[in-house]
Scaffold this active site. Structure first.
Site, short mmCIF file in Angstrom:
data_model
loop_
_atom_site.label_atom_id
_atom_site.label_comp_id
_atom_site.label_asym_id
_atom_site.label_seq_id
_atom_site.Cartn_x
_atom_site.Cartn_y
_atom_site.Cartn_z
N THR A 10 35.99 -29.02 17.03
CA THR A 10 37.33 -28.87 16.48
C THR A 10 37.77 -30.13 15.75
O THR A 10 37.32 -31.23 16.07
CB THR A 10 38.34 -28.53 17.60
OG1 THR A 10 39.65 -28.47 17.06
CG2 THR A 10 38.31 -29.58 18.70
N PHE A 24 55.20 -40.45 18.50
CA PHE A 24 53.99 -40.15 19.28
C PHE A 24 52.76 -40.53 18.47
O PHE A 24 52.66 -40.25 17.28
CB PHE A 24 53.95 -38.66 19.59
CG PHE A 24 52.77 -38.25 20.44
CD1 PHE A 24 52.87 -38.18 21.82
CD2 PHE A 24 51.55 -37.94 19.86
CE1 PHE A 24 51.79 -37.81 22.59
CE2 PHE A 24 50.45 -37.57 20.62
CZ PHE A 24 50.58 -37.51 22.00
N LYS A 38 59.17 -38.52 26.50
CA LYS A 38 58.26 -37.45 26.95
C LYS A 38 56.84 -37.87 26.60
O LYS A 38 56.60 -38.54 25.58
CB LYS A 38 58.60 -36.12 26.28
CG LYS A 38 58.40 -36.09 24.78
CD LYS A 38 58.80 -34.75 24.18
CE LYS A 38 58.55 -34.72 22.67
NZ LYS A 38 59.02 -33.49 22.03
N ASP A 51 34.60 -22.89 16.64
CA ASP A 51 35.81 -23.58 16.19
C ASP A 51 36.91 -23.29 17.24
O ASP A 51 36.76 -22.40 18.07
CB ASP A 51 36.20 -23.02 14.82
CG ASP A 51 37.52 -23.59 14.32
OD1 ASP A 51 37.74 -24.79 14.50
OD2 ASP A 51 38.31 -22.82 13.76
#
Length: 1211
Positions: free
Chosen positions: A744, A606, A629, A425
């Protein structure tokens, strides 16, 4: 509570462009049309009694993760025990011992079997009891449930029913899968932490339907009713399809309204929800796998050896019974002294076949010493003691948490030494769930003097490598560069004065701190950089009542780190209103604070597809700015011609940051004119309020129009804090030849950044990203089209890997959970596995807990090699249980992973010692112990067969019954246990310095058939020498002073004494490491034999029988007894001594070489040679910081060679 109410006034949905935008009534989507089966679930909201009768009666909310219950324990546990072949054999012999044909008493056969089986069953019961206690704690948790009349009261989780309305408060877990109805925020937004489901620490935003927002207090539920029709229980965490029938209208439901069991409510005062799925129907439990019964490969291999030995036993028993039948038929009538005239089924000359059959049963029991039941007892004892040493290893004790390593089961100790692939993980296992702002690049200037953990580890490794190279062959140029780099990296990290740590900020550079940035050449650009950090985000500030400062509730740890950095630089984000952000700015070292207001006009949030975030703001002077950004590749392609002034320098810094394992973002801005903004904003509002499925596409197009012609400001470098020692651990495991996969639930970008941070990825490594193309609109059968596209990607990637000619080339395979859904189907999974095995590292992103388990199963079954899964959360339980070995980390995510694991540790770095030291030792100890056990039992058991053949297959034993009973129990058991517990081919320090020694386990060098048959042949040779050499020495020889021959008791006792000496001297030759315990057990066992013989002989004849005073009166005075013992012992052991001497001289194994170096103290006298040997002994690897260092050294040598090969120009 007042502060919570103030915060609740902010309509969170105003901060988002796409994901959390409420639809107006006029633009509500149509209800879902259910295509067929799989959508039969009906939920009556606030009417749980409706679900007490079929067909709407669903499972309770009670959960159980145990292997057994009161009813199934006895049959299932007994079945588990008698899966062992040897146990089945001993059960059969125990039953036969109750008959007349048995040569031994029933107690001597039944008691050992009952002890072994009972001990193993008790251990299984204890492990399952721990799981039961954990389940009981979860089921007893309390939830606030609507009891009627607008009143809520506490109920245990286990009593919740489908249809119940539940109130969940801040920082509580959701007790079941719920439909979100309303929250403490007026627009129904809530924040959810799904760490237990997918390992992510980023908070997820959920939103209620607008129609249910008025249900925002207890009294509102007095008359609430509704009906939900939705999908049936399934394991998909990221999908949900359903309709809500409320107030005579249907509303479509999607995953953004679903709160999953075991996720936690964060940053939200409370929510109300209605229970949809309970207990084992909930998605987290659908992802759970049953607790498996694990057996080690060596134990399974032992079953095959038992088959071989049983075949030998059957063969010699058949030979014995045939010989006995022939004797009975032809010669017994003449043996008057055997009383053939008496009626006996066992000795009936008229029925030799029947007598032979009865003798077969006798022989099977008599020669049962070939299959030692004491082996299983000894292995259990040894494994328990090995587990104790693992538990008490101070090098695996975490002082910070006070947690030691724990071997939760001792069945798999030796498996630790044979692992081929580690599946890990990420969040909480490799990382600490913490981001630190470490470096930045502003206006083409790099700031930040501290080094990342990866840089420190790599620099130290480079120093070691260069120190170990031959000075004649290593260019000074390379060494000089490395020394400079090492000094810069290490001193900046270790030798500075330690300042108080600020969470999220690990930056050190006096040029920017304390207001000094105003004296930098590009101070105006730096000012913009800090303002972008403080303004371009969606976080909410919360005043810390103790310190007076601000804590930030951000959606991602990166965002939190940026805000902490901005605060430390003097730009503190302190307040947010519905339309403005307030920043306290400190522009000089004087310390004067100025609070400035920036009006937020638009926020373009985002997403993983956009890979950027922007805000349109108006400052106090009325100037409009776009602050943006995002990923450097996305930002750079949107720069204007005059905005690329710092691009070249920034790109170089970004590459350096990536090499250092840091997460990077580029920062940019754009000044806007009023007219331009007004025109764009009109377009944006049209897109935002449009009706139809293409609204999101329109929003993206309009956003893209604004995010053009940007001016580059700089870049940030954030360190995703790895757990202590993770890069070094991964490097050592890679050197040990282990493959490492990361599974993950995080986004692909996050996983890739962590891959760089822990050196699973590096600059120059070729990344193979396999994703699902958006084929929904391109084909009639989207699933088929997607599978064909994925298969093509896999085929092309496999071809690319095979055609690669560069021996140093490394490939990394990166894949997401949606793609894995197709790949894990039978027709594609083996092609995927073949590609994955050829890659240096594999990272699977956005995977569900069930997918983690399925990938683990694929690797385990597809490669046929031992897998180890390691994780720290409930989402890792499936893969921990599915892997051959499951390791749980007792971290911040609770104890679910630990409860399901076979071994638990406090930090990932302890895995290095658990495998490379304890695994290596345990494998070799168990392998040598089992081989030796079979050797000594063959050497002993076959002498019984030889003697029976010598005596006409009469069934007569040459040994006293007590000798045979004590052989395995006392006289040879302690030395073999000491071998299994204390043996060390090399010390723990050497194991860590020479990790390639670990490969002896995965290659199974000490328990392959060559070794096993070699030891069996040694046992056969020893049995022949012991029997025939003793018989030859005593045959026709005067034994007593009066000239009498030795009787059977004297010959048998001498033979048994020779066996005791031979097998104990053999184990002494086998051992590489001696402590006083081994000496005591080996020589003490031999001495114990003489003490027993003395005491046994002193008993009255009715107890001692033929052994009465045999040592004092018969054996001790006879020189032939001592000569025979010495001669037989030497003859038995000389061939093994010759074999190991020849091997060490002409074909030494790795540990033999190291033992010689250590013995002659060459590691002290010649450190240069010792370092060179360590470097040479590494497994060649393409991951880890050693591989990163090797690549850098090759690069520097290449540059040097190129420089020297360039002809010098004439002067």
């Amino acid at each position: 509570m007042a502060r919570g109410r103030i915060r609740a006034r902010i309509r969170r949905s105003h901060l988002y462009t796409f994901a959390c935008l409420h639809k107006h009534a006029a633009e509500t989507e149509d209800p879902h049309q259910f295509p067929g089966p799989g959508f039969s679930r009906i939920v009556c909201c606030n009417e749980p009694e409706f679900h007490e009768k079929k067909p709407f009666k669903y499972c309770s909310n009670y959960i159980s993760t145990t292997k057994y219950n009161v009813i199934t324990f006895l049959p299932k546990a007994i079945f588990e025990q008698f899966r062992r072949v040897a146990n089945l054999y001993f059960l059969l012999t125990a039953i036969l011992s109750l008959t007349d044909v048995a040569p031994f008493s029933p107690v001597s056969m039944i008691a050992p079997l009952a002890f072994v089986v009972g001990l193993s069953m008790a251990k299984e019961a204890l492990e399952d009891w721990r799981r039961f206690i954990q389940d009981t704690k979860v089921n007893a948790r309390k939830a606030s449930v609507h009891e009627g009349g607008g009143q809520f009261g506490p109920k245990t989780w286990s009593t919740l029913r489908v249809g119940d309305v539940v109130r969940v408060d801040k920082d509580q877990f959701f007790p079941a899968d719920l439909l979100l109805l309303s929250s403490s925020y007026e627009d129904g937004i809530c924040y959810v932490e799904t760490m237990n489901l997918d390992g992510e620490t980023n908070l997820k935003v959920k939103r209620a339907l607008e129609v249910t927002l008025p249900l925002d207090d207890d009294a509102a539920f007095k008359d609430f009713t509704g009906r939900i029709k939705c999908e049936d229980p399934n394991p998909s965490l990221y999908t949900f399809v359903g309709n809500l029938d409320y107030d005579r209208q249907l509303y479509p439901l999607d995953p953004s309204q679903i709160l999953l069991r075991d996720s936690k409510l964060r940053n939200t005062g409370y929510v109300y929800g209605v229970v949809i799925f309970t207990g084992h129907d909930s998605k987290v439990m659908q992802n759970a796998t049953k607790s498996p019964s694990k057996r080690s490969r060596i134990e399974k291999h032992m079953d095959k050896i038992i088959y071989v030995l049983f075949s030998i036993l059957l063969l010699i028993s058949l030979m014995s019974s045939i010989g006995f039948a022939v004797k009975i038929d032809r010669e017994m009538p003449d043996f008057w002294y055997m009383k053939p005239f008496e009626d006996s089924k066992l000795y009936d000359p008229d029925k030799p076949a029947a007598s032979g059959f009865y003798h077969l049963i006798t022989a099977l029991i008599l020669y049962g010493y070939l299959i030692p039941i004491s082996l299983y007892v000894s292995i259990e004892v040894v494994k328990v003691l090995q587990a104790m040493f693992i538990n008490q290893d101070l090098h695996m004790y975490d002082e910070e948490s006070g947690t030691p390593a724990q071997a939760r089961t001792s069945n798999l100790n030796e498996e630790l030494g044979q692992v081929d692939t580690i599946l890990s993980d990420k969040t909480g296992t490799l990382t600490c769930n913490q981001m630190d702002f470490l470096k930045c690049s502003i206006a083409g200037t790099a700031y930040g003097r501290l080094a990342s953990e990866v840089e420190v580890a790599a620099a130290k490794q480079m120093a070691v490598d260069l120190d170990g190279h031959d000075s004649d062959t290593t260019p000074r140029y390379v060494a000089g560069i490395s020394e400079i780099e090492l000094e810069t990296v290490v001193t900046s990290k270790d030798d500075k004065i330690q300042k108080p740590k600020i969470k999220g900020f690990n930056f050190e550079d006096s040029r920017l701190m304390s207001g000094n940035w105003v004296r930098e050449p590009n101070a105006d650009v730096i000012l913009l950089f800090f303002r972008i950090l403080a303004i371009c985000h969606t976080a909410i500030p919360e005043v810390n009542e103790e310190t007076g400062g601000c804590n930030y509730e951000a959606e991602s740890p990166d965002e939190g780190a940026f805000l902490v950095a901005a605060r430390e630089f003097g730009f503190e984000f302190c307040r947010r209103t519905q339309s403005s952000i307030f920043v306290r700015e400190r522009h000089s070292s004087s310390g004067a604070l100025v609070e400035r207001e920036f009006k937020i006009l638009n926020l373009l949030d985002f997403t993983s597809k956009r890979k950027r975030m922007s805000v349109v703001v108006r400052d106090e002077h009325g100037q409009l700015f776009l602050f943006c950004k995002g990923a450097d590749s996305i930002i750079f392609e949107r720069l204007s011609k005059n905005g690329r002034m710092f691009e070249e320098d920034t790109t170089k810094h970004l590459n350096d940051y990536g090499e250092a394992g840091l997460r990077t973002l580029a920062l940019s801005y754009r000044k806007l004119e009023e007219a331009e903004y007004s025109a764009w904003n009109n377009e944006f509002l049209k897109a935002k309020t449009s009706i139809g499925g293409d609204r999101e596409t329109m929003l993206e197009r309009v956003s893209d129009m604004m995010e053009r012609d940007l001016i580059l400001v700089g870049a940030t470098a954030v360190e995703d804090k790895l757990q202590q020692g993770v890069p070094q651990c991964i490097d050592k495991l890679a050197q040990a030849g282990l493959k490492i996969w990361v599974l993950t639930g995080d986004k692909m970008e996050t996983a890739i950044n962590i891959g760089f941070a822990c050196s699973l990825l590096r600059q120059g490594m070729k990344q193979i990203c396999i994703t699902t193309a958006n084929t929904d609109m391109l084909a009639e059968d989207p699933k088929k089209a997607a599978k064909e596209n994925i298969l093509m990607q896999i085929t092309n990637a496999s071809q690319m890997v095979k055609l690669e000619n560069d021996p140093h080339a490394a490939f990394a395979l990166i894949i997401d959970g949606k793609t894995l859904t197709y790949i894990l189907e039978d027709d594609m999974k083996h092609q995927f596995l073949n590609l994955a095995v050829d890659c240096a590292s594999v990272i699977c992103c956005r995977v569900s807990p069930k997918q983690k388990a399925l990938v683990t199963r694929l690797v385990k079954q597809g490669t046929g090699k031992i897998t180890l899964a390691i994780g720290d959360g409930a989402n890792d339980v499936g893969m921990i249980q599915e892997a051959d070995i499951g390791v749980g980390i007792s971290g911040v995510e609770g104890m679910q992973a630990v409860m399901a694991s076979d071994f638990s540790i406090a930090q990932f770095r302890f895995l290095e010692r658990l495998l490379v030291v304890h695994g290596h030792w345990c494998y070799k100890r168990i392998a040598q112990m089992i081989c030796y056990f079979f050797y000594k039992n063959i050497a002993f058991g076959l002498t019984l067969f030889y003697f029976e053949a010598f005596t006409g297959f009469s069934g007569q034993s040459v040994y006293d019954d007590w000798y045979m009973l004590l052989f395995n129990v006392i006289l040879t058991s302690l030395p073999v246990i000491s071998l299994g517990v204390f043996e060390q081919d090399v010390s723990s320090e050497i194991c860590l310095q020479f990790p390639a020694l670990y490969q002896q386990g995965p290659k199974n060098l000490f328990f392959d058939w060559y070794k096993i048959f070699g030891w069996m042949a040694n046992g056969l040779y020893s049995s022949l020498v012991i029997f025939f050499l003793t018989i030859i020495i005593f045959y026709d020889q005067a034994f007593r002073v009066g000239g009498q021959n030795a009787d059977m008791a004297a010959v048998g006792t001498t033979m048994f004494t020779s066996i005791i000496w031979a097998v104990n001297c053999q184990i002494a030759l086998t051992m590489s490491h001696f402590t006083w315990i081994q000496h005591l057990f080996i020589w003490g066992s031999i001495a114990m034999w003489y003490v027993f013989l003395l005491l046994y002989g002193m008993l009255p004849p009715q107890y001692s029988g033929n052994a009465f005073r045999i040592l004092i009166e018969a054996l001790a005075p006879a020189p032939i007894f001592w000569v025979a013992t010495l001669l037989v012992t030497l003859t038995c052991n000389i061939p093994y001594l010759v074999h190991i001497s020849f091997q060490r001289c002409f074909n030494p194994m790795d540990h033999h070489v190291i033992q010689e170096i250590k013995y002659y103290k060459k590691d002290v006298e010649d450190r240069h040679m010792w370092t060179r040997e360590r470097s040479k002994a590494r497994q060649r690897t393409k991951i880890g910081f050693t591989a990163r260092v090797d690549a850098k050294i090759r690069h520097l040598k290449g540059k040097l060679t190129k420089k020297h090969s360039t002809p010098m120009s004439p002067s």
